[in-house]
Scaffold this motif. Structure first.
Motif, PDB file in Angstrom:
ATOM      1  N   VAL A   1     -74.529 -29.982 -62.581  1.00 16.49           N
ATOM      2  CA  VAL A   1     -73.638 -31.149 -62.540  1.00 16.49           C
ATOM      3  C   VAL A   1     -74.176 -32.170 -61.542  1.00 16.49           C
ATOM      4  O   VAL A   1     -74.233 -33.372 -61.842  1.00 16.49           O
ATOM      5  N   PHE A   2     -74.580 -31.681 -60.369  1.00 17.03           N
ATOM      6  CA  PHE A   2     -75.006 -32.620 -59.334  1.00 17.03           C
ATOM      7  C   PHE A   2     -76.321 -33.311 -59.712  1.00 17.03           C
ATOM      8  O   PHE A   2     -76.401 -34.546 -59.739  1.00 17.03           O
ATOM      9  N   LEU A   3     -77.323 -32.509 -59.996  1.00 15.76           N
ATOM     10  CA  LEU A   3     -78.627 -33.117 -60.303  1.00 15.76           C
ATOM     11  C   LEU A   3     -78.619 -33.793 -61.671  1.00 15.76           C
ATOM     12  O   LEU A   3     -79.220 -34.849 -61.858  1.00 15.76           O
ATOM     13  N   GLY A   4     -77.921 -33.151 -62.618  1.00 17.77           N
ATOM     14  CA  GLY A   4     -77.918 -33.688 -63.978  1.00 17.77           C
ATOM     15  C   GLY A   4     -77.034 -34.915 -64.124  1.00 17.77           C
ATOM     16  O   GLY A   4     -77.506 -35.983 -64.534  1.00 17.77           O
ATOM     17  N   LEU A   5     -75.759 -34.763 -63.785  1.00 18.30           N
ATOM     18  CA  LEU A   5     -74.815 -35.864 -64.028  1.00 18.30           C
ATOM     19  C   LEU A   5     -74.806 -36.898 -62.901  1.00 18.30           C
ATOM     20  O   LEU A   5     -74.845 -38.101 -63.167  1.00 18.30           O
ATOM     21  N   VAL A   6     -74.739 -36.418 -61.669  1.00 15.97           N
ATOM     22  CA  VAL A   6     -74.618 -37.371 -60.550  1.00 15.97           C
ATOM     23  C   VAL A   6     -75.924 -38.141 -60.352  1.00 15.97           C
ATOM     24  O   VAL A   6     -75.920 -39.376 -60.295  1.00 15.97           O
ATOM     25  N   VAL A   7     -77.031 -37.410 -60.258  1.00 14.75           N
ATOM     26  CA  VAL A   7     -78.299 -38.063 -59.928  1.00 14.75           C
ATOM     27  C   VAL A   7     -78.984 -38.616 -61.191  1.00 14.75           C
ATOM     28  O   VAL A   7     -79.250 -39.822 -61.280  1.00 14.75           O
TER      29      VAL A   7
ATOM     30  N   ALA B   1     -80.575 -42.843 -64.792  1.00 12.72           N
ATOM     31  CA  ALA B   1     -80.441 -43.369 -66.158  1.00 12.72           C
ATOM     32  C   ALA B   1     -79.747 -44.729 -66.145  1.00 12.72           C
ATOM     33  O   ALA B   1     -80.129 -45.643 -66.881  1.00 12.72           O
ATOM     34  N   THR B   2     -78.737 -44.847 -65.281  1.00 16.38           N
ATOM     35  CA  THR B   2     -78.028 -46.130 -65.190  1.00 16.38           C
ATOM     36  C   THR B   2     -78.983 -47.240 -64.762  1.00 16.38           C
ATOM     37  O   THR B   2     -78.975 -48.344 -65.325  1.00 16.38           O
ATOM     38  N   LEU B   3     -79.814 -46.942 -63.775  1.00 16.92           N
ATOM     39  CA  LEU B   3     -80.759 -47.954 -63.278  1.00 16.92           C
ATOM     40  C   LEU B   3     -81.774 -48.325 -64.357  1.00 16.92           C
ATOM     41  O   LEU B   3     -82.024 -49.514 -64.618  1.00 16.92           O
ATOM     42  N   LEU B   4     -82.329 -47.318 -65.016  1.00 16.61           N
ATOM     43  CA  LEU B   4     -83.324 -47.582 -66.058  1.00 16.61           C
ATOM     44  C   LEU B   4     -82.729 -48.399 -67.204  1.00 16.61           C
ATOM     45  O   LEU B   4     -83.310 -49.388 -67.660  1.00 16.61           O
ATOM     46  N   LEU B   5     -81.559 -47.975 -67.649  1.00 16.73           N
ATOM     47  CA  LEU B   5     -80.919 -48.676 -68.774  1.00 16.73           C
ATOM     48  C   LEU B   5     -80.549 -50.102 -68.406  1.00 16.73           C
ATOM     49  O   LEU B   5     -80.663 -51.015 -69.219  1.00 16.73           O
TER      50      LEU B   5
ATOM     51  N   GLN C   1     -81.585 -55.948 -69.257  1.00 19.01           N
ATOM     52  CA  GLN C   1     -81.869 -57.329 -68.854  1.00 19.01           C
ATOM     53  C   GLN C   1     -82.796 -58.032 -69.849  1.00 19.01           C
ATOM     54  O   GLN C   1     -82.797 -59.246 -69.951  1.00 19.01           O
ATOM     55  N   ASN C   2     -83.612 -57.227 -70.541  1.00 17.36           N
ATOM     56  CA  ASN C   2     -84.569 -57.806 -71.487  1.00 17.36           C
ATOM     57  C   ASN C   2     -84.095 -57.720 -72.938  1.00 17.36           C
ATOM     58  O   ASN C   2     -84.849 -58.023 -73.852  1.00 17.36           O
ATOM     59  N   VAL C   3     -82.874 -57.247 -73.126  1.00 22.95           N
ATOM     60  CA  VAL C   3     -82.338 -57.138 -74.485  1.00 22.95           C
ATOM     61  C   VAL C   3     -81.135 -58.065 -74.603  1.00 22.95           C
ATOM     62  O   VAL C   3     -80.234 -58.024 -73.771  1.00 22.95           O
ATOM     63  N   VAL C   4     -81.129 -58.886 -75.599  1.00 23.87           N
ATOM     64  CA  VAL C   4     -80.017 -59.820 -75.786  1.00 23.87           C
ATOM     65  C   VAL C   4     -79.115 -59.307 -76.907  1.00 23.87           C
ATOM     66  O   VAL C   4     -79.600 -58.845 -77.937  1.00 23.87           O
ATOM     67  N   GLY C   5     -77.805 -59.384 -76.672  1.00 21.03           N
ATOM     68  CA  GLY C   5     -76.840 -59.021 -77.705  1.00 21.03           C
ATOM     69  C   GLY C   5     -76.846 -57.547 -78.059  1.00 21.03           C
ATOM     70  O   GLY C   5     -77.027 -57.192 -79.217  1.00 21.03           O
ATOM     71  N   ALA C   6     -76.707 -56.716 -77.069  1.00 22.21           N
ATOM     72  CA  ALA C   6     -76.622 -55.264 -77.318  1.00 22.21           C
ATOM     73  C   ALA C   6     -75.429 -54.682 -76.568  1.00 22.21           C
ATOM     74  O   ALA C   6     -75.584 -54.038 -75.529  1.00 22.21           O
ATOM     75  N   PRO C   7     -74.214 -54.929 -77.107  1.00 25.03           N
ATOM     76  CA  PRO C   7     -73.020 -54.447 -76.398  1.00 25.03           C
ATOM     77  C   PRO C   7     -72.991 -52.919 -76.247  1.00 25.03           C
ATOM     78  O   PRO C   7     -72.449 -52.398 -75.270  1.00 25.03           O
ATOM     79  N   TRP C   8     -73.581 -52.216 -77.196  1.00 26.91           N
ATOM     80  CA  TRP C   8     -73.599 -50.755 -77.111  1.00 26.91           C
ATOM     81  C   TRP C   8     -74.371 -50.295 -75.868  1.00 26.91           C
ATOM     82  O   TRP C   8     -74.027 -49.293 -75.249  1.00 26.91           O
ATOM     83  N   LEU C   9     -75.386 -51.073 -75.506  1.00 26.35           N
ATOM     84  CA  LEU C   9     -76.175 -50.705 -74.330  1.00 26.35           C
ATOM     85  C   LEU C   9     -75.360 -50.913 -73.049  1.00 26.35           C
ATOM     86  O   LEU C   9     -75.409 -50.107 -72.119  1.00 26.35           O
ATOM     87  N   VAL C  10     -74.588 -51.985 -73.052  1.00 30.49           N
ATOM     88  CA  VAL C  10     -73.727 -52.262 -71.891  1.00 30.49           C
ATOM     89  C   VAL C  10     -72.698 -51.141 -71.724  1.00 30.49           C
ATOM     90  O   VAL C  10     -72.447 -50.659 -70.610  1.00 30.49           O
ATOM     91  N   ILE C  11     -72.126 -50.727 -72.850  1.00 28.54           N
ATOM     92  CA  ILE C  11     -71.133 -49.647 -72.799  1.00 28.54           C
ATOM     93  C   ILE C  11     -71.794 -48.335 -72.362  1.00 28.54           C
ATOM     94  O   ILE C  11     -71.237 -47.564 -71.566  1.00 28.54           O
ATOM     95  N   LEU C  12     -72.998 -48.102 -72.856  1.00 32.11           N
ATOM     96  CA  LEU C  12     -73.716 -46.877 -72.486  1.00 32.11           C
ATOM     97  C   LEU C  12     -74.008 -46.838 -70.980  1.00 32.11           C
ATOM     98  O   LEU C  12     -73.852 -45.797 -70.326  1.00 32.11           O
ATOM     99  N   ILE C  13     -74.400 -47.995 -70.439  1.00 32.49           N
ATOM    100  CA  ILE C  13     -74.662 -48.074 -68.992  1.00 32.49           C
ATOM    101  C   ILE C  13     -73.391 -47.744 -68.214  1.00 32.49           C
ATOM    102  O   ILE C  13     -73.409 -46.958 -67.257  1.00 32.49           O
ATOM    103  N   ALA C  14     -72.280 -48.336 -68.650  1.00 27.72           N
ATOM    104  CA  ALA C  14     -71.009 -48.090 -67.961  1.00 27.72           C
ATOM    105  C   ALA C  14     -70.626 -46.614 -68.042  1.00 27.72           C
ATOM    106  O   ALA C  14     -70.186 -46.020 -67.054  1.00 27.72           O
ATOM    107  N   LEU C  15     -70.821 -46.026 -69.220  1.00 25.97           N
ATOM    108  CA  LEU C  15     -70.474 -44.604 -69.381  1.00 25.97           C
ATOM    109  C   LEU C  15     -71.325 -43.728 -68.463  1.00 25.97           C
ATOM    110  O   LEU C  15     -70.812 -42.790 -67.837  1.00 25.97           O
ATOM    111  N   CYS C  16     -72.612 -44.041 -68.404  1.00 29.05           N
ATOM    112  CA  CYS C  16     -73.509 -43.259 -67.529  1.00 29.05           C
ATOM    113  C   CYS C  16     -73.065 -43.367 -66.080  1.00 29.05           C
ATOM    114  O   CYS C  16     -72.933 -42.370 -65.369  1.00 29.05           O
ATOM    115  N   GLU C  17     -72.831 -44.595 -65.638  1.00 33.37           N
ATOM    116  CA  GLU C  17     -72.484 -44.799 -64.228  1.00 33.37           C
ATOM    117  C   GLU C  17     -71.163 -44.124 -63.898  1.00 33.37           C
ATOM    118  O   GLU C  17     -71.042 -43.438 -62.886  1.00 33.37           O
TER     119      GLU C  17
END
Lengths: 303, 204
Positions: free
Chosen positions: A235-241, A247-251, A256-272
């Motif tokens: 949980v700690f290494l997998g989910l937290v880190v 993953a949040t940082l990479l995504l 930033q280089n993808v325009v019009g991808a709401p699914w990516l925004v939602i995915l980032i929020a879910l990860c964080e």
């Protein structure tokens, strides 16, 4: 006496570390929702972003408070929790939440009018100040609630409220970014940069916290072991880190280089948010009470 | 004003758990709630092994972290130093349990008072004793305050067959507690928590 490592006791008559079993996922949810809700409201209030204010307000007033009330053994007496603000961080938190509920509501009134009555500007200004201060307090006071317990060494660090505050800031920033991306065409460049900075800062803070705890008491060191190599490592290494930070940082860099991808925004929020919630839960679950032992048993402690 | 407390002589303790049972009987605590218990540890390697015992109870700390953490004021300290819980004020937030380094706070879960130790509901004894508890609140050792107020000693003290537990007043210059600690060098549990316990131990 031979040197033996100390295990986690299976019951209270056994010798060893004792797991923290009193605060469960409901308290974890309340801490998590308070952090992200307060931060979302505060950021949205500062940037005059109404959808964020409404969401942050509801997350705190409805979500956090419902989790707290559901957890209490006697929820009908919840008001008593406000009785000792002079000594208890829980009581201070109740006051802050109450002030936030009232002042935040005033801030959310359309054009500052309530049932046709125009609220005086002085009251509106005061409500803004109180809402900002109380939202900020709600973001981090849980850290002091945990930190004030001398029983659980892993929590008894001055760094914990800072860690909680920074994670709340990250969660609030992510939610604000997501809402802005989905609900409007605002350019969230500053928030996006802030998210990147917070992700790096939180990673360093988390690493620093573990480094500090690994040189702290035996119980704190045992918790670090549980988090890095024990049952909470996944949980700690997998989910937290991995999910919550890397993953949040990479995504978000990719986004930033993808325009019009709401699914990516939602995915980032879910990860964080997954990483944020997982951190609160592992902090609660991995807390250990120190073994109770005579000085003559001390020689057998894990070094 | 008194500072009531206890000294436990580990040289005398034989780990019989008579204190545990006496406490259960005196206070009629529900299942799995033990105000007094004996922590047992096996040390050494076979065949050179032995069991060591550490009887524990609420330390009635002077700087009680449970009282500090209690947001409702339900936890309070009597003039004689006994740490009490007012169940009518307790909201069941369990902050005191998280704050107590000695794990001597106990939460009465929902449904715990509906069934006693047998499967046939409450025994007549439990039906009487369980009225002193309330579901959803915390409970703890009161150092048998009801007995102390009547001029008696706590149940665990009078029951101990080896007189390992000595009850008294730390402020009494003629009392046994300070004298024993001065003579044999007593210590308290988890001194790093700075709670100033009023239960001291004498070495094996």
């Amino acid at each position: 006496m031979t040197t033996q490592s100390i295990a986690i006791a299976k019951h209270r008559f056994g010798f060893g570390y004792y797991r923290q079993v009193y605060w469960n996922w409901l308290i974890g949810s309340a801490f998590f929702l308070g952090g992200i809700g307060g931060a979302t409201f505060l950021l949205s209030l500062i940037t005059a972003f109404r959808p964020g204010m409404i969401l942050g307000y509801l997350v705190v007033v409805v979500g956090k408070n419902t989790a707290h009330l559901t957890f209490l053994g006697r929820p009908e007496r919840f008001w008593r929790a406000a009785m000792r603000p002079d000594r208890s961080w829980i009581a201070r938190g109740i006051w802050a939440t109450g002030l936030f509920a009232v002042s935040g509501f005033v801030c959310l009134l359309p054009q500052g009018r309530l049932a046709g009555w125009a609220i005086p500007a002085v009251i509106l200004s005061a409500a803004h100040v109180v809402a900002m201060v109380s939202a900020f307090f709600i973001m981090f006071y849980d850290g002091f609630v945990m930190n004030s317990s001398p029983a659980i060494a892993f929590w008894h660090s001055k760094m914990l409220p800072l860690l909680i505050l920074m994670y709340a800031s990250l969660g609030g920033t992510t939610i604000s970014l997501t809402l802005r991306e989905l609900a409007s065409n605002d350019d969230p460049a500053v928030l996006s940069q802030a998210e990147h900075v917070l992700l790096v800062v939180n990673f360093l803070l988390l690493a620093g916290y573990l480094a500090r705890m690994s040189r702290w008491t035996p119980a704190a060191r045992e918790t670090v072991r549980l988090l890095l190599r024990g049952p909470y490592a996944r949980v700690f290494l997998g989910l937290v880190v991995a999910v919550g930070l890397l993953a949040t940082l990479l995504l978000s860099i990719v986004q930033q280089n993808v325009v019009g991808a709401p699914w990516l925004v939602i995915l980032i929020a879910l990860c964080e948010l997954t990483g944020d919630f997982a951190l609160v839960m592992v902090l609660l679950k991995s807390g250990l009470f120190s073994p109770q032992s005579p000085p003559s048993w001390e020689t057998t402690r894990r070094s | 004003m008194a500072r009531l407390g206890m000294v436990i002589d580990l040289r005398r303790c034989i780990g019989c758990n008579a204190c545990t049972l006496a406490c259960k009987q005196e206070n009629g605590t529900p299942e799995d709630i033990h105000y007094a218990r004996v922590i047992t540890r096996e040390v050494g390697t076979y065949p050179a092994t032995k069991r060591t015992f550490l009887p524990v109870l609420c330390n009635h700390c002077e700087d009680a972290p449970c009282a500090q953490a209690c947001p409702s004021g339900a936890t309070w300290i009597r003039e004689d130093g006994i740490v009490m819980v007012d169940r009518n004020k307790c909201i069941g937030c369990r902050a005191c349990a998280v704050a107590c380094p000695y794990m001597n706070r106990h939460f009465i879960e929902r449904g715990l008072l509906e069934n006693g130790y047998s499967t046939d509901g409450l025994s007549p004894y439990e039906a009487v004793k369980f009225t002193e508890f309330e579901e959803g609140t915390m409970t703890k050792c009161t150092l048998c305050a009801h007995r102390v107020d009547a001029g008696l000693q706590p149940a665990c003290v009078i029951t101990c067959p080896t007189d390992a537990r000595i009850f008294g007043d730390w402020d009494d210059p003629q009392g046994k507690l300070q004298k024993l600690v001065d003579e044999r060098g007593g210590w308290s549990l988890l001194p790093e928590c700075k709670t100033k316990p009023k239960v001291y131990y004498l070495d094996e």
